[in-house]
Design an enzyme around this catalytic site. Structure first.
Site, PDB file in Angstrom:
ATOM      1  N   TYR A  81       1.486  25.791  34.340  1.00 20.31           N
ATOM      2  CA  TYR A  81       0.395  25.021  33.739  1.00 20.31           C
ATOM      3  C   TYR A  81      -0.476  24.409  34.845  1.00 20.31           C
ATOM      4  N   ILE A 113      -8.034  15.347  22.913  1.00 18.55           N
ATOM      5  CA  ILE A 113      -9.137  14.778  23.699  1.00 18.55           C
ATOM      6  C   ILE A 113     -10.483  15.270  23.148  1.00 18.55           C
ATOM      7  N   SER A 127      -4.639  26.835  17.543  1.00 14.24           N
ATOM      8  CA  SER A 127      -3.247  27.100  17.935  1.00 14.24           C
ATOM      9  C   SER A 127      -2.477  25.800  18.119  1.00 14.24           C
ATOM     10  N   ASN A 128      -3.182  24.699  18.421  1.00 16.59           N
ATOM     11  CA  ASN A 128      -2.488  23.414  18.582  1.00 16.59           C
ATOM     12  C   ASN A 128      -3.279  22.283  17.930  1.00 16.59           C
ATOM     13  N   ASN A 160      -4.214  32.677  28.670  1.00 16.94           N
ATOM     14  CA  ASN A 160      -4.996  31.747  27.854  1.00 16.94           C
ATOM     15  C   ASN A 160      -5.909  30.876  28.713  1.00 16.94           C
ATOM     16  N   LYS A 183      -4.508  25.210  36.196  1.00 18.11           N
ATOM     17  CA  LYS A 183      -5.615  24.249  36.362  1.00 18.11           C
ATOM     18  C   LYS A 183      -6.253  24.402  37.750  1.00 18.11           C
ATOM     19  N   LYS A 203      -0.998  23.533  27.152  1.00 17.13           N
ATOM     20  CA  LYS A 203      -0.775  22.385  28.049  1.00 17.13           C
ATOM     21  C   LYS A 203       0.671  21.912  28.157  1.00 17.13           C
ATOM     22  N   ASP A 221     -12.520  26.574  18.374  1.00 18.23           N
ATOM     23  CA  ASP A 221     -11.083  26.330  18.551  1.00 18.23           C
ATOM     24  C   ASP A 221     -10.313  27.377  17.759  1.00 18.23           C
ATOM     25  N   SER A 273      -6.789  18.252  35.827  1.00 16.73           N
ATOM     26  CA  SER A 273      -5.675  17.299  35.732  1.00 16.73           C
ATOM     27  C   SER A 273      -5.311  16.774  37.108  1.00 16.73           C
ATOM     28  N   ARG A 304       2.502   5.589  36.329  1.00 19.63           N
ATOM     29  CA  ARG A 304       1.379   6.483  36.040  1.00 19.63           C
ATOM     30  C   ARG A 304       0.148   5.667  35.661  1.00 19.63           C
TER      31      ARG A 304
HETATM   32  P1  NAD Z   1      -4.746  19.815  22.758  1.00 18.11           P
HETATM   33  O1  NAD Z   1      -3.687  20.867  22.715  1.00 18.11           O
HETATM   34  O2  NAD Z   1      -4.703  18.741  21.733  1.00 18.11           O
HETATM   35  O3  NAD Z   1      -6.192  20.503  22.700  1.00 18.11           O
HETATM   36  C1  NAD Z   1      -6.423  21.803  23.196  1.00 18.11           C
HETATM   37  C2  NAD Z   1      -7.123  22.586  22.098  1.00 18.11           C
HETATM   38  O4  NAD Z   1      -7.403  23.907  22.549  1.00 18.11           O
HETATM   39  C3  NAD Z   1      -6.281  22.730  20.810  1.00 18.11           C
HETATM   40  O5  NAD Z   1      -7.063  22.288  19.727  1.00 18.11           O
HETATM   41  C4  NAD Z   1      -5.976  24.224  20.735  1.00 18.11           C
HETATM   42  O6  NAD Z   1      -5.901  24.657  19.388  1.00 18.11           O
HETATM   43  C5  NAD Z   1      -7.152  24.824  21.495  1.00 18.11           C
HETATM   44  N1  NAD Z   1      -6.892  26.109  22.133  1.00 18.11           N
HETATM   45  C6  NAD Z   1      -5.849  26.476  22.919  1.00 18.11           C
HETATM   46  N2  NAD Z   1      -5.988  27.734  23.353  1.00 18.11           N
HETATM   47  C7  NAD Z   1      -7.171  28.198  22.841  1.00 18.11           C
HETATM   48  C8  NAD Z   1      -7.869  29.415  22.909  1.00 18.11           C
HETATM   49  N3  NAD Z   1      -7.379  30.452  23.612  1.00 18.11           N
HETATM   50  N4  NAD Z   1      -9.047  29.540  22.275  1.00 18.11           N
HETATM   51  C9  NAD Z   1      -9.556  28.509  21.547  1.00 18.11           C
HETATM   52  N5  NAD Z   1      -8.930  27.320  21.428  1.00 18.11           N
HETATM   53  C10 NAD Z   1      -7.752  27.170  22.066  1.00 18.11           C
HETATM   54  O7  NAD Z   1      -4.746  19.197  24.223  1.00 18.11           O
HETATM   55  P2  NAD Z   1      -5.509  17.936  24.807  1.00 18.11           P
HETATM   56  O8  NAD Z   1      -4.493  16.947  25.185  1.00 18.11           O
HETATM   57  O9  NAD Z   1      -6.636  17.561  23.941  1.00 18.11           O
HETATM   58  O10 NAD Z   1      -6.043  18.572  26.176  1.00 18.11           O
HETATM   59  C11 NAD Z   1      -7.346  19.113  26.306  1.00 18.11           C
HETATM   60  C12 NAD Z   1      -7.498  19.685  27.707  1.00 18.11           C
HETATM   61  O11 NAD Z   1      -7.254  18.666  28.664  1.00 18.11           O
HETATM   62  C13 NAD Z   1      -6.499  20.806  28.010  1.00 18.11           C
HETATM   63  O12 NAD Z   1      -7.165  21.782  28.798  1.00 18.11           O
HETATM   64  C14 NAD Z   1      -5.443  20.111  28.826  1.00 18.11           C
HETATM   65  O13 NAD Z   1      -4.775  20.992  29.701  1.00 18.11           O
HETATM   66  C15 NAD Z   1      -6.280  19.093  29.592  1.00 18.11           C
HETATM   67  N6  NAD Z   1      -5.493  17.944  30.045  1.00 18.11           N
HETATM   68  C16 NAD Z   1      -4.790  17.225  29.122  1.00 18.11           C
HETATM   69  C17 NAD Z   1      -4.011  16.146  29.549  1.00 18.11           C
HETATM   70  C18 NAD Z   1      -3.191  15.340  28.550  1.00 18.11           C
HETATM   71  O14 NAD Z   1      -2.334  14.587  28.962  1.00 18.11           O
HETATM   72  N7  NAD Z   1      -3.440  15.432  27.249  1.00 18.11           N
HETATM   73  C19 NAD Z   1      -3.973  15.811  30.912  1.00 18.11           C
HETATM   74  C20 NAD Z   1      -4.728  16.551  31.811  1.00 18.11           C
HETATM   75  C21 NAD Z   1      -5.492  17.621  31.359  1.00 18.11           C
HETATM   76  C1  UD1 Z   2       2.785  15.391  32.586  1.00 17.98           C
HETATM   77  C2  UD1 Z   2       2.814  16.696  33.349  1.00 17.98           C
HETATM   78  C3  UD1 Z   2       1.451  16.950  33.942  1.00 17.98           C
HETATM   79  C4  UD1 Z   2       0.389  16.950  32.862  1.00 17.98           C
HETATM   80  C5  UD1 Z   2       0.462  15.623  32.097  1.00 17.98           C
HETATM   81  C6  UD1 Z   2      -0.473  15.596  30.937  1.00 17.98           C
HETATM   82  C7  UD1 Z   2       5.105  17.049  34.114  1.00 17.98           C
HETATM   83  C8  UD1 Z   2       6.011  17.089  35.285  1.00 17.98           C
HETATM   84  N1  UD1 Z   2       3.839  16.654  34.364  1.00 17.98           N
HETATM   85  O1  UD1 Z   2       2.448  14.335  33.482  1.00 17.98           O
HETATM   86  O2  UD1 Z   2       1.453  18.216  34.583  1.00 17.98           O
HETATM   87  O3  UD1 Z   2      -0.904  17.101  33.409  1.00 17.98           O
HETATM   88  O4  UD1 Z   2       1.797  15.424  31.596  1.00 17.98           O
HETATM   89  O5  UD1 Z   2      -0.072  16.467  29.947  1.00 17.98           O
HETATM   90  O6  UD1 Z   2       5.495  17.359  32.995  1.00 17.98           O
HETATM   91  N2  UD1 Z   2       8.836   9.928  30.762  1.00 17.98           N
HETATM   92  C9  UD1 Z   2      10.052   9.446  30.329  1.00 17.98           C
HETATM   93  N3  UD1 Z   2      10.548   9.905  29.142  1.00 17.98           N
HETATM   94  C10 UD1 Z   2       9.884  10.826  28.371  1.00 17.98           C
HETATM   95  C11 UD1 Z   2       8.643  11.320  28.825  1.00 17.98           C
HETATM   96  C12 UD1 Z   2       8.151  10.853  30.039  1.00 17.98           C
HETATM   97  O7  UD1 Z   2      10.669   8.613  30.984  1.00 17.98           O
HETATM   98  O8  UD1 Z   2      10.413  11.214  27.309  1.00 17.98           O
HETATM   99  C13 UD1 Z   2       8.269   9.393  32.032  1.00 17.98           C
HETATM  100  C14 UD1 Z   2       8.027  10.450  33.100  1.00 17.98           C
HETATM  101  O9  UD1 Z   2       9.148  10.638  33.902  1.00 17.98           O
HETATM  102  C15 UD1 Z   2       6.822   9.829  33.847  1.00 17.98           C
HETATM  103  C16 UD1 Z   2       6.071   9.058  32.754  1.00 17.98           C
HETATM  104  O10 UD1 Z   2       7.018   8.846  31.706  1.00 17.98           O
HETATM  105  O11 UD1 Z   2       7.274   8.890  34.795  1.00 17.98           O
HETATM  106  C17 UD1 Z   2       4.884   9.829  32.199  1.00 17.98           C
HETATM  107  O12 UD1 Z   2       5.310  11.123  31.783  1.00 17.98           O
HETATM  108  P1  UD1 Z   2       4.332  12.128  30.991  1.00 17.98           P
HETATM  109  O13 UD1 Z   2       3.693  11.408  29.867  1.00 17.98           O
HETATM  110  O14 UD1 Z   2       5.126  13.348  30.657  1.00 17.98           O
HETATM  111  O15 UD1 Z   2       3.182  12.462  32.025  1.00 17.98           O
HETATM  112  P2  UD1 Z   2       3.274  13.023  33.526  1.00 17.98           P
HETATM  113  O16 UD1 Z   2       4.662  13.373  33.915  1.00 17.98           O
HETATM  114  O17 UD1 Z   2       2.550  12.068  34.395  1.00 17.98           O
END
Ligand code: NAD
Ligand code: UD1
Length: 338
Positions: free
Chosen positions: A149, A12, A34-35, A99, A153, A84, A31, A124, A231
């Site tokens: 996790y 993101i 780590s990921n 973290n 949040k 995450k 950054d 989230s 979703r």
């Molecule tokens: P991502 O893992 O791609 O990005 C997170 C970044 O943070 C990575 O580049 C990682 O290297 C860096 N990082 C982790 N720990 C660190 C530390 N201690 N110091 C410095 N850098 C560090 O994840 P993303 O999907 O881009 O998510 C970004 C944020 O949004 C996260 O906080 C995640 O929890 C939140 N979020 C993501 C989702 C999703 O579905 N992707 C949903 C809800 C919330």
């Molecule tokens: C998950 C996390 C949530 C986190 C979000 C973003 C769980 C329980 N929830 O949300 O905490 O904020 O990701 O990182 O892990 N599905 C399948 N097959 C798969 C993967 C997913 O059927 O291999 C289904 C799931 O059951 C769900 C939907 O797809 O109905 C979306 O799943 P996912 O992308 O993992 O997101 P969330 O579960 O909504």
């Protein structure tokens, strides 16, 4: 304005960096990789023709944070950095609290020392209590998340709220993301999970390119229109624009603001599979298996508050999400390592 993006090399963060640069802001990415890899940053620079300052550092490292604030004229922070993976957080809770929660405390202390008091935080929809009443508005009760996790949040939302209560000159946005998916339309940057993906869309696209054999659909007996989970999938470029809108909105507001970033529409897993097949022209092999523990049947956002207060709304639909996710995955079958 110069904006510090913690975790800005990630999924993101990299898309948000691009949107900020295109809007004329300066971007400093902080950054620990780590990921993520530096390649995402290089690609954002190539796409925009603009440069990014990159600091390889950890948000738990007070000295590197202080040096970063001292060197660059940072006015606001968007805080993406964190771990995450939901399943991993159950087996490694201390790593997640250290973290995510500990890192946020250290970051806020460094911000206060540098007199930077504008913060946008990646929260989230997982913080909401389980509910049958959809869509979820920001006023819906928060719950007791089923995993560390999610708990991290919610703890961060609380600690930021306490901080702002004690020091009213902070302006803080809590952005509750629904399900961020998709990629920049160029196919140059996208989601690149380490190991097998936990989330649905990267799993689907990795099956699509042949990295994984079949998708397991978790549960076919939910009380939804086709029995599979529903979703609110939001295009990552819409989400990225939401951060720009939140930064703008914070200029006019002190306090803590909470905004849902979603589309207001829910799609089932089977609808996602069909949309993937339309976008890619390929059949997607899948099996319907048992429910995944901790999953809810349905979750989608009420986005009226974000629309009203941010002047923002998601504009990309499901077919664009799939087209862009597929372009990224098929052009980069091994992600940034390819
Ligand atoms: P991502 O893992 O791609 O990005 C997170 C970044 O943070 C990575 O580049 C990682 O290297 C860096 N990082 C982790 N720990 C660190 C530390 N201690 N110091 C410095 N850098 C560090 O994840 P993303 O999907 O881009 O998510 C970004 C944020 O949004 C996260 O906080 C995640 O929890 C939140 N979020 C993501 C989702 C999703 O579905 N992707 C949903 C809800 C919330
Ligand atoms: C998950 C996390 C949530 C986190 C979000 C973003 C769980 C329980 N929830 O949300 O905490 O904020 O990701 O990182 O892990 N599905 C399948 N097959 C798969 C993967 C997913 O059927 O291999 C289904 C799931 O059951 C769900 C939907 O797809 O109905 C979306 O799943 P996912 O992308 O993992 O997101 P969330 O579960 O909504």
């Amino acid at each position: 304005m110069t904006v510090l993006l913690t975790g800005g090399a990630g999924f993101i963060g990299s898309h948000t960096a691009l949107v900020l640069l295109e809007a004329g802001h300066e971007v400093v990415i902080y950054d620990n990789l780590s990921n993520a890899s530096r390649e995402s940053i290089r690609r954002v620079e190539r796409l925009t023709g603009l440069s990014i300052v990159f600091v390889e550092g950890d948000i738990r490292d007070t000295k590197t944070l202080a040096d970063t604030f001292a060197t660059h004229n940072i006015e606001a922070v968007i805080h993406f950095a964190g771990l995450k993976a939901v399943g991993e957080s159950v087996s490694l809770p201390m790593a997640y609290y250290d973290n995510n929660v500990g890192g946020t405390v250290t970051l806020c202390q460094a911000m206060a020392a540098a007199d930077v008091k504008t913060l946008v935080f990646s929260s989230s929809a997982t913080v909401y209590a389980e509910s049958r009443d959809m869509p979820l508005a920001e006023s819906a009760p928060t719950g007791r998340p089923t995993n560390p996790y999610g708990t991290s949040k919610l703890m961060i939302e609380w600690l930021l709220t306490d901080l702002q209560r004690a020091e009213p000159d902070w302006s803080i946005a809590l952005l509750r993301y629904f399900n961020p998916v998709g990629a920049h339309f160029s196919g140059q940057i996208g989601e690149d999970p380490a190991g097998a993906p936990n989330n649905l869309l990267p799993y689907i696209t990795q099956v699509g390119v042949g990295r994984l054999p079949r998708l397991s659909v978790y549960g076919g007996d939910y009380p939804t229109r086709d029995g599979t989970g529903v979703r609110d999938y939001i295009h990552v470029m819409d989400l990225a624009r939401g951060h720009l809108a939140a930064l703008d909105a914070l200029k006019a507001r002190q306090g803590v603001q909470t905004w849902n970033l979603g589309t207001g529409h829910g799609y089932s897993v089977l609808e996602m599979i069909e949309a993937f097949e339309r976008a890619s022209g390929r059949p997607l092999p899948y099996d319907i298996v048992a429910r995944r523990p901790g999953d809810v049947a349905e979750c989608w956002a009420n986005v009226e508050k974000a629309e009203r207060e941010l002047g923002w709304r998601a504009s990309h639909g499901l077919d664009e999400i799939m087209r862009d996710a597929w372009r990224w995955q098929s052009d980069n079958p091994q992600g940034y390592r390819g």
